[in-house]
Design an enzyme around this catalytic site. Sequence first.
Site, PDB file in Angstrom:
ATOM      1  CE  LYS A 129      -3.807  -2.579   2.168  1.00 24.89           C
ATOM      2  NZ  LYS A 129      -4.461  -3.044   3.377  1.00 24.89           N
ATOM      3  CD  GLN A 152      -3.520  -4.935   6.444  1.00 24.44           C
ATOM      4  OE1 GLN A 152      -3.722  -4.002   5.676  1.00 24.44           O
ATOM      5  NE2 GLN A 152      -4.072  -6.176   5.999  1.00 24.44           N
ATOM      6  CG  ASP A 184     -10.358  -1.282   4.519  1.00 21.61           C
ATOM      7  OD1 ASP A 184      -9.638  -1.373   3.468  1.00 21.61           O
ATOM      8  OD2 ASP A 184      -9.684  -1.278   5.600  1.00 21.61           O
TER       9      ASP A 184
HETATM   10  N1  GUN Z   1      -6.935  -7.472   5.575  1.00 17.53           N
HETATM   11  C1  GUN Z   1      -7.199  -8.597   4.535  1.00 17.53           C
HETATM   12  N2  GUN Z   1      -7.821  -7.597   3.516  1.00 17.53           N
HETATM   13  C2  GUN Z   1      -8.004  -6.402   4.105  1.00 17.53           C
HETATM   14  C3  GUN Z   1      -8.613  -5.152   3.504  1.00 17.53           C
HETATM   15  O1  GUN Z   1      -8.925  -5.065   2.359  1.00 17.53           O
HETATM   16  N3  GUN Z   1      -8.570  -4.034   4.254  1.00 17.53           N
HETATM   17  C4  GUN Z   1      -8.057  -4.247   5.476  1.00 17.53           C
HETATM   18  N4  GUN Z   1      -7.802  -3.147   6.399  1.00 17.53           N
HETATM   19  N5  GUN Z   1      -7.334  -5.288   6.003  1.00 17.53           N
HETATM   20  C5  GUN Z   1      -7.414  -6.336   5.504  1.00 17.53           C
END
Ligand code: GUN
Length: 286
Positions: free
Chosen positions: A51, A95, A118
């Site tokens: 990211k 996350q 998200d």
């Molecule tokens: N963990 C696995 N996929 C995701 C996601 O799309 N966003 C976040 N914040 N954590 C994750």
Amino acid sequence: MIISGKELALSLKRRLAEEVGTFEERYGRVPHLAVILVGDDAGSVSYVTGKAKASAEVGIRNTTLRRPATISEEELLALIAELNADDEVDGILVQLPLPKHIDTDKVIAAVDVSKDVDGFHPLNVAALWQKQPCTLPCTPKGIIKMLKAAGVEIAGKRAVVIGRSNIVGLPVAKLLLDENATVTVAHSRTRNLAEVTSQAEILVVAIGRPRFVTADMVAEGAVVIDVGVNRDPESGKLCGDVDFAAIEPKASVITPVPGGVGPMTICCLMENTVECFLRRMHGRER
Ligand code: GUN
């Protein structure tokens, strides 16, 4: 046909970078994404790194805040409150997964909905299910973009989603429904799973089990979207939920792992960050 999510994401990020390149002059600053990583789970570290890299490519400012797995829920909520109040932060991503002593639902709901890149906040989820404007969750959004880019006609098709998570299964089922597919959501308790999946013209697999979907479960000519990111128990390499080698000859369209859904997810996160930024710059809440 193998859809390269990697290439599609590259071209979308290039376009996004051009747009973001005009922001400094127009708005006096660029979008700012704050990412919170709790603990040091290898998968999560690698996602967060991806990211940050994509943010740099697009010209988005990225602040990754690392906290130990021992952080209390109270401390994490205080950190989120700080970022909510910070006018220079446009997007907040926590996350997942979080350590067991932290209530994930509480954390997700604590993020200001206008910064929820998200699309996990209850108000964004409600808006999605009511077909109102909202921030779409990144992976489902990326999947629909891939299908469209590959020229897959969704309307009227029988779509089967394996998996019913809040992050992928449920929202992608809703987006497919909004595209007028006839959608079945299958899961661990589904009886005769192979019979159900064999009916699919579009099959989306998001269960997190290496090569769980075998060739006998897939119809000739099906479109197969593999959301899985697993470690092969033998080779230790990345692999999907789908037995790619066996199914690729049968499928009309299929996504690889790595290089399929993953890069599109990150690309959609960049897009969501820009959308949140622009809404804030134009004084709109949602
Ligand atoms: N963990 C696995 N996929 C995701 C996601 O799309 N966003 C976040 N914040 N954590 C994750």
